[in-house]
Design a protein around this motif. Structure first.
Motif, PDB file in Angstrom:
ATOM      1  N   THR A  21     -94.300  -0.024 -30.524  1.00 43.32           N
ATOM      2  CA  THR A  21     -93.701   1.299 -30.369  1.00 43.32           C
ATOM      3  C   THR A  21     -92.591   1.506 -31.389  1.00 43.32           C
ATOM      4  O   THR A  21     -92.468   2.576 -31.984  1.00 43.32           O
ATOM      5  CB  THR A  21     -93.127   1.459 -28.943  1.00 43.32           C
ATOM      6  OG1 THR A  21     -94.183   1.245 -28.009  1.00 43.32           O
ATOM      7  CG2 THR A  21     -92.531   2.834 -28.749  1.00 43.32           C
ATOM      8  N   LEU A  22     -91.765   0.481 -31.599  1.00 40.65           N
ATOM      9  CA  LEU A  22     -90.652   0.547 -32.550  1.00 40.65           C
ATOM     10  C   LEU A  22     -90.909  -0.454 -33.671  1.00 40.65           C
ATOM     11  O   LEU A  22     -91.079  -1.649 -33.416  1.00 40.65           O
ATOM     12  CB  LEU A  22     -89.330   0.210 -31.856  1.00 40.65           C
ATOM     13  CG  LEU A  22     -88.929   1.120 -30.698  1.00 40.65           C
ATOM     14  CD1 LEU A  22     -87.725   0.549 -29.968  1.00 40.65           C
ATOM     15  CD2 LEU A  22     -88.632   2.511 -31.197  1.00 40.65           C
ATOM     16  N   THR A  23     -90.921   0.036 -34.903  1.00 39.95           N
ATOM     17  CA  THR A  23     -91.273  -0.796 -36.048  1.00 39.95           C
ATOM     18  C   THR A  23     -90.324  -0.537 -37.199  1.00 39.95           C
ATOM     19  O   THR A  23     -89.981   0.615 -37.476  1.00 39.95           O
ATOM     20  CB  THR A  23     -92.703  -0.463 -36.531  1.00 39.95           C
ATOM     21  OG1 THR A  23     -93.593  -0.527 -35.433  1.00 39.95           O
ATOM     22  CG2 THR A  23     -93.161  -1.409 -37.606  1.00 39.95           C
TER      23      THR A  23
ATOM     24  N   TYR B 237     -81.865  -5.979 -31.256  1.00 39.74           N
ATOM     25  CA  TYR B 237     -82.927  -5.054 -30.872  1.00 39.74           C
ATOM     26  C   TYR B 237     -84.268  -5.780 -30.781  1.00 39.74           C
ATOM     27  O   TYR B 237     -85.105  -5.695 -31.679  1.00 39.74           O
ATOM     28  CB  TYR B 237     -83.018  -3.901 -31.886  1.00 39.74           C
ATOM     29  CG  TYR B 237     -81.700  -3.232 -32.140  1.00 39.74           C
ATOM     30  CD1 TYR B 237     -81.084  -2.462 -31.156  1.00 39.74           C
ATOM     31  CD2 TYR B 237     -81.043  -3.388 -33.358  1.00 39.74           C
ATOM     32  CE1 TYR B 237     -79.860  -1.857 -31.380  1.00 39.74           C
ATOM     33  CE2 TYR B 237     -79.826  -2.775 -33.594  1.00 39.74           C
ATOM     34  CZ  TYR B 237     -79.244  -2.015 -32.611  1.00 39.74           C
ATOM     35  OH  TYR B 237     -78.036  -1.420 -32.837  1.00 39.74           O
TER      36      TYR B 237
ATOM     37  N   ILE C 190     -87.701  -3.941 -31.547  1.00 40.00           N
ATOM     38  CA  ILE C 190     -88.049  -3.445 -32.884  1.00 40.00           C
ATOM     39  C   ILE C 190     -88.739  -4.570 -33.634  1.00 40.00           C
ATOM     40  O   ILE C 190     -88.156  -5.618 -33.905  1.00 40.00           O
ATOM     41  CB  ILE C 190     -86.809  -2.960 -33.663  1.00 40.00           C
ATOM     42  CG1 ILE C 190     -86.116  -1.806 -32.926  1.00 40.00           C
ATOM     43  CG2 ILE C 190     -87.226  -2.519 -35.077  1.00 40.00           C
ATOM     44  CD1 ILE C 190     -84.845  -1.307 -33.593  1.00 40.00           C
TER      45      ILE C 190
ATOM     46  N   VAL D  92     -91.326   5.198 -34.994  1.00 42.77           N
ATOM     47  CA  VAL D  92     -91.357   5.257 -33.537  1.00 42.77           C
ATOM     48  C   VAL D  92     -92.681   5.881 -33.163  1.00 42.77           C
ATOM     49  O   VAL D  92     -93.005   6.999 -33.592  1.00 42.77           O
ATOM     50  CB  VAL D  92     -90.187   6.102 -32.982  1.00 42.77           C
ATOM     51  CG1 VAL D  92     -90.305   6.244 -31.473  1.00 42.77           C
ATOM     52  CG2 VAL D  92     -88.853   5.501 -33.363  1.00 42.77           C
ATOM     53  N   GLU D  93     -93.468   5.145 -32.388  1.00 41.13           N
ATOM     54  CA  GLU D  93     -94.789   5.608 -31.981  1.00 41.13           C
ATOM     55  C   GLU D  93     -95.591   6.083 -33.188  1.00 41.13           C
ATOM     56  O   GLU D  93     -96.173   7.165 -33.178  1.00 41.13           O
ATOM     57  CB  GLU D  93     -94.673   6.678 -30.902  1.00 41.13           C
ATOM     58  CG  GLU D  93     -94.025   6.145 -29.639  1.00 41.13           C
ATOM     59  CD  GLU D  93     -93.783   7.202 -28.587  1.00 41.13           C
ATOM     60  OE1 GLU D  93     -93.957   8.411 -28.863  1.00 41.13           O
ATOM     61  OE2 GLU D  93     -93.409   6.812 -27.466  1.00 41.13           O
TER      62      GLU D  93
ATOM     63  N   ILE E  22     -81.902   5.287 -32.002  1.00 41.08           N
ATOM     64  CA  ILE E  22     -83.337   5.175 -31.742  1.00 41.08           C
ATOM     65  C   ILE E  22     -83.600   4.221 -30.590  1.00 41.08           C
ATOM     66  O   ILE E  22     -84.345   4.529 -29.663  1.00 41.08           O
ATOM     67  CB  ILE E  22     -84.085   4.713 -33.013  1.00 41.08           C
ATOM     68  CG1 ILE E  22     -84.036   5.811 -34.073  1.00 41.08           C
ATOM     69  CG2 ILE E  22     -85.522   4.321 -32.689  1.00 41.08           C
ATOM     70  CD1 ILE E  22     -84.423   5.333 -35.453  1.00 41.08           C
ATOM     71  N   TYR E  23     -82.960   3.070 -30.635  1.00 41.32           N
ATOM     72  CA  TYR E  23     -83.197   2.033 -29.633  1.00 41.32           C
ATOM     73  C   TYR E  23     -82.789   2.500 -28.235  1.00 41.32           C
ATOM     74  O   TYR E  23     -83.491   2.260 -27.261  1.00 41.32           O
ATOM     75  CB  TYR E  23     -82.464   0.762 -30.017  1.00 41.32           C
ATOM     76  CG  TYR E  23     -83.004  -0.463 -29.315  1.00 41.32           C
ATOM     77  CD1 TYR E  23     -84.179  -1.060 -29.763  1.00 41.32           C
ATOM     78  CD2 TYR E  23     -82.362  -1.007 -28.212  1.00 41.32           C
ATOM     79  CE1 TYR E  23     -84.688  -2.176 -29.125  1.00 41.32           C
ATOM     80  CE2 TYR E  23     -82.868  -2.116 -27.570  1.00 41.32           C
ATOM     81  CZ  TYR E  23     -84.036  -2.696 -28.038  1.00 41.32           C
ATOM     82  OH  TYR E  23     -84.543  -3.795 -27.404  1.00 41.32           O
TER      83      TYR E  23
ATOM     84  N   SER F 141     -82.819   5.431 -27.115  1.00 41.74           N
ATOM     85  CA  SER F 141     -83.733   6.473 -26.649  1.00 41.74           C
ATOM     86  C   SER F 141     -85.109   5.940 -26.246  1.00 41.74           C
ATOM     87  O   SER F 141     -85.749   6.499 -25.365  1.00 41.74           O
ATOM     88  CB  SER F 141     -83.933   7.520 -27.747  1.00 41.74           C
ATOM     89  OG  SER F 141     -82.719   8.151 -28.052  1.00 41.74           O
ATOM     90  N   TYR F 142     -85.564   4.865 -26.918  1.00 45.30           N
ATOM     91  CA  TYR F 142     -86.947   4.436 -26.735  1.00 45.30           C
ATOM     92  C   TYR F 142     -87.142   3.069 -26.101  1.00 45.30           C
ATOM     93  O   TYR F 142     -88.237   2.765 -25.661  1.00 45.30           O
ATOM     94  CB  TYR F 142     -87.682   4.455 -28.077  1.00 45.30           C
ATOM     95  CG  TYR F 142     -87.905   5.861 -28.565  1.00 45.30           C
ATOM     96  CD1 TYR F 142     -88.990   6.597 -28.128  1.00 45.30           C
ATOM     97  CD2 TYR F 142     -87.008   6.458 -29.443  1.00 45.30           C
ATOM     98  CE1 TYR F 142     -89.194   7.890 -28.566  1.00 45.30           C
ATOM     99  CE2 TYR F 142     -87.209   7.749 -29.871  1.00 45.30           C
ATOM    100  CZ  TYR F 142     -88.296   8.453 -29.442  1.00 45.30           C
ATOM    101  OH  TYR F 142     -88.488   9.735 -29.860  1.00 45.30           O
TER     102      TYR F 142
END
Length: 110
Positions: free
Chosen positions: A21-23, A49, A52, A81-82, A105-106, A108-109
């Motif tokens: 999902t997070l890259t 994180y 990620i 993200v996605e 970002i982290y 939120s997701y």
């Protein structure tokens, strides 16, 4: 230290992006001294994180990466993200700014 996934083909890159999902994709070249100096700092920055995933692509080895992601210089960091690009940072990266973006970002997701 954050695990780095070496991505040696576009199929591996595409699969890696789809699996996480997070890259954060880190694109570099062998002859780039900035690339070699920055990668350990990115690994350290990503330590807090765990969700990620960090993928490393050598642009000399996977030449198609430049056209797929419109990369004109290295190092290039792409945060997805996605499977959608949300952050792009290249060459001279402000690590403090990147850290702020990753935190947003982290939170939120993840």
């Amino acid at each position: 230290m954050k695990e780095i996934h070496e991505l040696t083909s576009m199929d591996m890159v595409d699969s890696f992006i789809q699996q996480h999902t997070l890259t954060l994709l880190y694109v570099s070249r062998q002859e780039c001294s900035v690339c070699h100096a920055l990668l350990p700092k990115i690994r350290e920055l990503l330590q807090p994180y765990p969700s990620i995933a960090l993928g490393h692509i050598d642009a000399n080895q996977v030449e198609e990466v430049a056209s797929k992601f419109l990369i004109f210089t290295v190092p290039m960091m792409l945060v997805l993200v996605e499977q959608k690009e949300v952050v792009r940072a290249d060459r001279f990266v402000r690590l403090d700014r990147l850290a702020e973006q990753l935190e947003q970002i982290y939170s939120s997701y993840a």
